[in-house]
Design a protein around this motif. Sequence first.
Motif: not given
Length: 245
Positions: A50-56, A199-201
């Motif tokens: 999820a972090t990789q997706q948000t940072i991207t 989305y994870a939230l």
Amino acid sequence: MRGLALPILMFALWQAVGMSGVVQSDAMSYPSQIARAGLGAVMDGSILVATQQTITTALSGLAIGGSLGVALGAWFGLSHRAGRLAQTSVEVLRPVPSVALIPLAMLTFGYGYGMGISVVAFACLWPTLIITQSAVAQVPRELLEVADGLELNWLQRLMHIVMPKIVPSLFTAVRLAAGVALIVAVTVEITANPLGLGYALVVAQETLHPDRMFAYLIWVGLLGWLLNAGLVTMQRRLFVRWDTA
């Protein structure tokens, strides 16, 4: 280290109240539970994905919107005619909330990175444009007169005369836009895009896992702090004489 005193005190008080049983609610978790949930999310890899997706999404939108904002801001700052012609358009479009573009972005790109990046780019465009234009407008006129005397073209004037003078303002613009990029990326994911930390939230909230929801929420805040700290460190190391942090 002194800055950590208040957060540590707040978490300790939160833990004490939670363990005392004074507040009984299925929607609340206390720090030890949140820490276990966060560790579980790290171990199963979900928070990393999820972090990789948000940072991207955030960094791609920042790169596109920020680059365009700097280019337009430099153009409008150097050319009074271009600045006057664009003023109305900028003042009309700038107040539009970036999240209001989500339906349009969804129609254009569908779900996925394209939608999030486009909205983030729109949000990052305006702070970089306004700050760059203002910084360019404050470049001493004597330097521009020297450029005229040397018969420098627009690009040479920008690279050799203007850019060295506006570097501190550019870093301020990038730091501001970086925070905006992360906020908007997570907002888009919460609102419409099934990707990333936002989305994870939502999934954690809907599946009644408040401990994991708080873990993701705290991690988003830490990401924002790390992003700003990284930019400040870069500014200090690369441009010590221009440090304005």
